[in-house]
Design an enzyme around this catalytic site. Structure first.
Site, PDB file in Angstrom:
ATOM      1  N   LYS A  43       0.833  -1.219   0.000  1.00 38.06           N
ATOM      2  CA  LYS A  43       0.000   0.000   0.000  1.00 38.06           C
ATOM      3  C   LYS A  43       0.860   1.260   0.000  1.00 38.06           C
ATOM      4  O   LYS A  43       0.495   2.290   0.568  1.00 38.06           O
ATOM      5  CB  LYS A  43      -0.985   0.015   1.171  1.00 38.06           C
ATOM      6  N   SER A 153      -5.147   2.263   4.843  1.00 39.18           N
ATOM      7  CA  SER A 153      -5.353   1.683   3.523  1.00 39.18           C
ATOM      8  C   SER A 153      -5.214   0.164   3.564  1.00 39.18           C
ATOM      9  O   SER A 153      -5.995  -0.578   2.941  1.00 39.18           O
ATOM     10  CB  SER A 153      -4.345   2.281   2.535  1.00 39.18           C
TER      11      SER A 153
END
Length: 321
Positions: A43, A153
């Protein structure tokens, strides 16, 4: 007595002047060895980085092939050094993903972009052992993102498969408790208490693990927001570093900037982190972020892109929440 990191770095050769860094093509077992290793983090935009590099490099970058029975994503991520089931197949199996040295054209560079390599503590020693006397030919690239939004995230990514109905706050609480136990026992939270989620953002410990086996001069650290803001500079430096300056389809200064990175690192637009949770995570990460900067200052052979200041800004973002 010196630490394992200091002992390894003391054996490293002097860093050559800019523009004079020699590139060595590595052949192992008759195949091109992937001497460009994009380690992660998850991420942090590694998919975008990989896509941009392959787009700009044209035919000069060999991403490997998918072997029979493998999933499509193996084209980018080989997951050899991090997974026991693949590592047990041996280095020859790994190298079969790439071109034979006898048939590869001059100037071709092989790449593996497995984002799990940064967070899994078993990887550096396995990589050093497997590459043997070719280990010094490896160029490592690691994208570093403010670990607090990276964690948020990561939660939505993992929720698709693994977290059930756990809220972000509940998921964080479980990991914070594990980290507190580690600290109380005078153990570092990574990797002894975990390598996923919260612990995957402890970049300094991960880098130190690599520095036990490799030289700081082999590493390019890229600030996440710097990658977005100055894409062409980052891509140009990495490609030139591994010796890609001429190839069919090469377009180092391609004007289009990264477009995938927002998708790669995004969280749902209707989701936001609770302020108190954000502050708690920031406080946890603050000393670990500082440890990254301390490590870079201690070993100036690291290359930081697009600039050392960009990394300071990136890691300070989580300190001001």
């Amino acid at each position: 007595a010196s630490s394992p990191v200091a002992a390894q770095q003391a054996t490293c050769p002097p860093v050559p002047p800019p523009g004079r860094r020699p590139y060595r093509k590595a052949c192992l077992n008759g195949f091109m060895a992937p001497t460009l290793q994009i380690l992660g983090c998850m991420k942090c935009g590694t998919t975008s980085l990989h896509k941009e590099l392959t787009t700009r490099a044209g035919a000069a970058l060999d991403t490997g092939r998918v072997l029979a029975g493998e999933f499509w994503f193996t084209k980018k991520e080989k997951h050899f050094f991090d997974r026991n089931e693949t590592y047990s197949k041996g280095m020859h199996w790994y190298l079969r993903h790439y071109q034979p040295c006898t048939s590869s054209r001059p100037g071709i560079v092989a790449v593996d972009a497995t984002q799990a390599y940064s967070k899994m503590s078993r990887v550096p020693s396995r990589m050093r052992k497997s590459f043997a006397d070719q280990a010094s030919a490896i160029h490592f690239v690691m994208v570093l993102r403010d670990p607090t939004p990276r964690l948020f995230s990561n939660y939505f990514h993992r929720k698709k498969c693994c977290l059930g109905n756990s809220t972000f706050e509940e998921w964080v609480d479980q990991q914070m408790l594990a980290a507190e136990v580690c600290v109380a026992q005078q153990r570092h939270p990574w990797p002894t208490c975990g390598e996923e989620g919260l612990f995957a953002g402890l970049y300094a410990a991960q880098l130190e693990q690599y520095l036990r086996y490799f030289c700081a001069s082999q590493f390019v650290l890229v600030a996440f927001h710097g990658l977005i803001a100055d894409t062409s500079l980052v891509m140009s430096h990495i490609l030139q570093r591994v010796g890609i300056t001429r190839a069919k389809g090469l377009n180092v200064q391609k004007p289009k900037e990264i477009t995938m990175i927002k998708k790669n690192g995004k969280t749902p637009s209707d989701k936001s982190m609770a302020v108190r949770t954000e502050q708690r995570i920031n406080a946890f990460y603050r000393p670990h972020n500082q440890a990254v900067l301390n490590l870079v200052n201690k070993y100036p052979a690291f290359t930081v892109l697009p600039s050392p200041r960009s990394l300071e800004v990136e890691l300070d973002l989580g300190s001001n929440g």
